[in-house]
Design a protein around this motif. Sequence first.
Motif, PDB file in Angstrom:
ATOM      1  N   GLY A  40       0.969  -1.624   0.053  1.00 54.62           N
ATOM      2  CA  GLY A  40      -0.537  -0.387  -0.123  1.00 54.62           C
ATOM      3  C   GLY A  40       0.906   1.521   0.428  1.00 54.62           C
ATOM      4  N   HIS A  41       1.949   1.355  -0.560  1.00 53.09           N
ATOM      5  CA  HIS A  41       2.556   2.822  -0.841  1.00 53.09           C
ATOM      6  C   HIS A  41       3.665   2.283  -1.539  1.00 53.09           C
ATOM      7  N   ALA A  42       4.463   2.631  -1.786  1.00 53.68           N
ATOM      8  CA  ALA A  42       6.261   2.533  -2.322  1.00 53.68           C
ATOM      9  C   ALA A  42       7.399   2.891  -1.832  1.00 53.68           C
ATOM     10  N   GLU A  43       7.240   4.401  -0.617  1.00 60.77           N
ATOM     11  CA  GLU A  43       8.147   5.094  -0.412  1.00 60.77           C
ATOM     12  C   GLU A  43       9.284   4.269   0.486  1.00 60.77           C
ATOM     13  N   LEU A  44       8.761   3.452   1.225  1.00 61.46           N
ATOM     14  CA  LEU A  44       9.666   2.050   1.804  1.00 61.46           C
ATOM     15  C   LEU A  44       8.709   1.116   1.827  1.00 61.46           C
ATOM     16  N   PRO A  45       9.645   0.485   0.238  1.00 62.26           N
ATOM     17  CA  PRO A  45       8.788  -1.060  -0.826  1.00 62.26           C
ATOM     18  C   PRO A  45       9.232  -1.856   0.541  1.00 62.26           C
ATOM     19  N   LEU A  46      10.157  -2.544   1.201  1.00 64.58           N
ATOM     20  CA  LEU A  46      10.718  -3.703   1.689  1.00 64.58           C
ATOM     21  C   LEU A  46      10.073  -3.651   3.129  1.00 64.58           C
ATOM     22  N   GLU A  47      10.088  -2.833   4.048  1.00 63.27           N
ATOM     23  CA  GLU A  47       9.527  -3.116   5.248  1.00 63.27           C
ATOM     24  C   GLU A  47       8.339  -2.047   5.465  1.00 63.27           C
ATOM     25  N   SER A  48       6.947  -1.731   6.455  1.00 60.56           N
ATOM     26  CA  SER A  48       6.379  -1.124   7.325  1.00 60.56           C
ATOM     27  C   SER A  48       7.233   0.128   7.953  1.00 60.56           C
ATOM     28  N   ALA A  49       6.783   0.865   7.535  1.00 60.84           N
ATOM     29  CA  ALA A  49       7.377   2.051   7.972  1.00 60.84           C
ATOM     30  C   ALA A  49       7.516   2.033   9.244  1.00 60.84           C
ATOM     31  N   SER A  50       6.989   1.518   9.748  1.00 64.22           N
ATOM     32  CA  SER A  50       7.242   1.431  11.745  1.00 64.22           C
ATOM     33  C   SER A  50       8.146   0.146  12.316  1.00 64.22           C
ATOM     34  N   THR A  51       9.000   0.215  11.273  1.00 65.00           N
ATOM     35  CA  THR A  51       9.776  -0.281  11.417  1.00 65.00           C
ATOM     36  C   THR A  51      11.436  -0.236  10.910  1.00 65.00           C
ATOM     37  N   TYR A  52      11.721   1.260  11.319  1.00 64.23           N
ATOM     38  CA  TYR A  52      12.132   1.950  10.605  1.00 64.23           C
ATOM     39  C   TYR A  52      12.517   3.054  11.904  1.00 64.23           C
ATOM     40  N   ARG A  53      13.507   3.346  11.938  1.00 66.50           N
ATOM     41  CA  ARG A  53      13.904   4.450  12.831  1.00 66.50           C
ATOM     42  C   ARG A  53      14.835   6.058  11.916  1.00 66.50           C
ATOM     43  N   MET A  54      15.273   6.831  13.189  1.00 62.86           N
ATOM     44  CA  MET A  54      15.972   7.804  12.124  1.00 62.86           C
ATOM     45  C   MET A  54      17.050   7.536  12.760  1.00 62.86           C
ATOM     46  N   GLU A  55      18.639   8.560  12.291  1.00 56.77           N
ATOM     47  CA  GLU A  55      19.891   8.224  12.571  1.00 56.77           C
ATOM     48  C   GLU A  55      19.971   9.204  13.882  1.00 56.77           C
ATOM     49  N   PRO A  56      20.689   8.820  14.616  1.00 54.15           N
ATOM     50  CA  PRO A  56      20.886   9.564  15.802  1.00 54.15           C
ATOM     51  C   PRO A  56      20.481  11.127  15.625  1.00 54.15           C
ATOM     52  N   VAL A  57      20.860  11.787  16.688  1.00 52.21           N
ATOM     53  CA  VAL A  57      20.445  12.654  16.803  1.00 52.21           C
ATOM     54  C   VAL A  57      21.801  14.235  16.606  1.00 52.21           C
ATOM     55  N   SER A  58      22.036  14.848  16.025  1.00 48.40           N
ATOM     56  CA  SER A  58      23.331  15.077  16.085  1.00 48.40           C
ATOM     57  C   SER A  58      22.869  16.997  17.004  1.00 48.40           C
ATOM     58  N   PRO A  59      24.345  17.320  17.430  1.00 43.08           N
ATOM     59  CA  PRO A  59      24.270  18.593  18.307  1.00 43.08           C
ATOM     60  C   PRO A  59      23.180  19.722  17.858  1.00 43.08           C
ATOM     61  N   VAL A  60      23.844  20.150  16.352  1.00 38.83           N
ATOM     62  CA  VAL A  60      22.811  21.169  15.916  1.00 38.83           C
ATOM     63  C   VAL A  60      21.440  20.606  15.506  1.00 38.83           C
ATOM     64  N   GLY A  61      20.928  19.152  15.494  1.00 40.88           N
ATOM     65  CA  GLY A  61      19.418  19.288  16.093  1.00 40.88           C
ATOM     66  C   GLY A  61      18.655  19.389  16.918  1.00 40.88           C
ATOM     67  N   ILE A  62      19.369  18.532  18.607  1.00 43.04           N
ATOM     68  CA  ILE A  62      19.420  19.345  19.394  1.00 43.04           C
ATOM     69  C   ILE A  62      19.433  20.691  19.626  1.00 43.04           C
ATOM     70  N   LEU A  63      19.811  21.425  19.383  1.00 43.87           N
ATOM     71  CA  LEU A  63      20.001  22.706  19.014  1.00 43.87           C
ATOM     72  C   LEU A  63      19.028  23.271  19.050  1.00 43.87           C
ATOM     73  N   SER A  64      18.169  22.964  17.896  1.00 44.53           N
ATOM     74  CA  SER A  64      17.185  23.247  16.715  1.00 44.53           C
ATOM     75  C   SER A  64      15.542  23.116  17.558  1.00 44.53           C
ATOM     76  N   LEU A  65      15.915  21.769  18.387  1.00 47.01           N
ATOM     77  CA  LEU A  65      14.654  21.282  19.333  1.00 47.01           C
ATOM     78  C   LEU A  65      14.046  22.092  20.388  1.00 47.01           C
ATOM     79  N   VAL A  66      15.615  23.022  21.414  1.00 47.33           N
ATOM     80  CA  VAL A  66      15.355  23.479  22.269  1.00 47.33           C
ATOM     81  C   VAL A  66      14.612  24.712  21.644  1.00 47.33           C
TER      82      VAL A  66
END
Length: 303
Positions: free
Chosen positions: A167-193
């Motif tokens: 039912g999707h083509a963006e992640l053809p091998l698995e459902s989206a629930s079996t994917y996770r993001m790469e570790p957050v970066s220091p700049v990413g933490i700054l953007s969250l704050v």
Amino acid sequence: MSMILFACVVRVRDGLPLSASTDFHLDQDFLECRKRLKALSSVLTRYPERGTAKERDLSIHFHSCGEVACMGICASRFPAVMAFCFLEELQWEFATAYDTTSVGLASRPYAFLEFDNVIQKVKSRFNYTSCAPTKLNFDKIQEELRLRPPMQVKLEEAELANGMMNGHAELPLESASTYRMEPVSPVGILSLVLNIMCGALNLIRGVHLAEYSFQEDRKGMGNVIAFLVPFVACFLLCYLYLFYSSARRVKVFVLFVAVCACNFYLHGLRNVWQILFHVGVASLSAHQILTRQVREKQPDCGV
């Protein structure tokens, strides 16, 4: 060097892996080929009983019989007849050990994990013994391949078919629930704050303005909405950075435009520097979301 790198047994109707060899190849081409094999295993009902797919210097071969299919990844220079002799022997060994009822009732991946030992033994024999198949079996498979050559499968089509089935083509091998993001970066933490800070400022100003608007000036409700929308957008941007979501680009674009539009609408209640600060934080957050990559979770199956 091993000619047969990986082998597995899957259920044909849904591609459920029943058993697989334990391999620790870290070569990127091999890992990519494993993903392609997984996609192909989910659409075996679309293909005849024998097929071959090429992936750079590797080949994927499969042999289906009834409810079960044996699949293998081999070096491209490994003769196809030898690969299908190997798969047929695996097929026979599996059929001897398990009946169709137990295969049909299997509900979890690698339900027949103990068959891995058989796969490893047969794989080792074909890899390190030049006369692994019997002459009779070799001649039989060779004649069958001559009369009915294995179908040449295009892996891109198999992946597309697998994506359409899910039912999707963006992640053809698995459902989206079996994917996770790469570790957050220091700049990413700054953007969250900064996003949390901007969201809090928008909420405080919006609530204060709402109290005044309800009591004194109902015409100011547009400004209240212009404060509360960026408040929601800031926390949604935080969510998109932390967790995977489909159509990330579209969602980020909509949220970024909403923040910009609301801040420009608030010109007069905020000075230029405040507006630039809020828009700048939204820009930083959008950039961090779009550049943070998705990585696939490793299946917790012990193989």
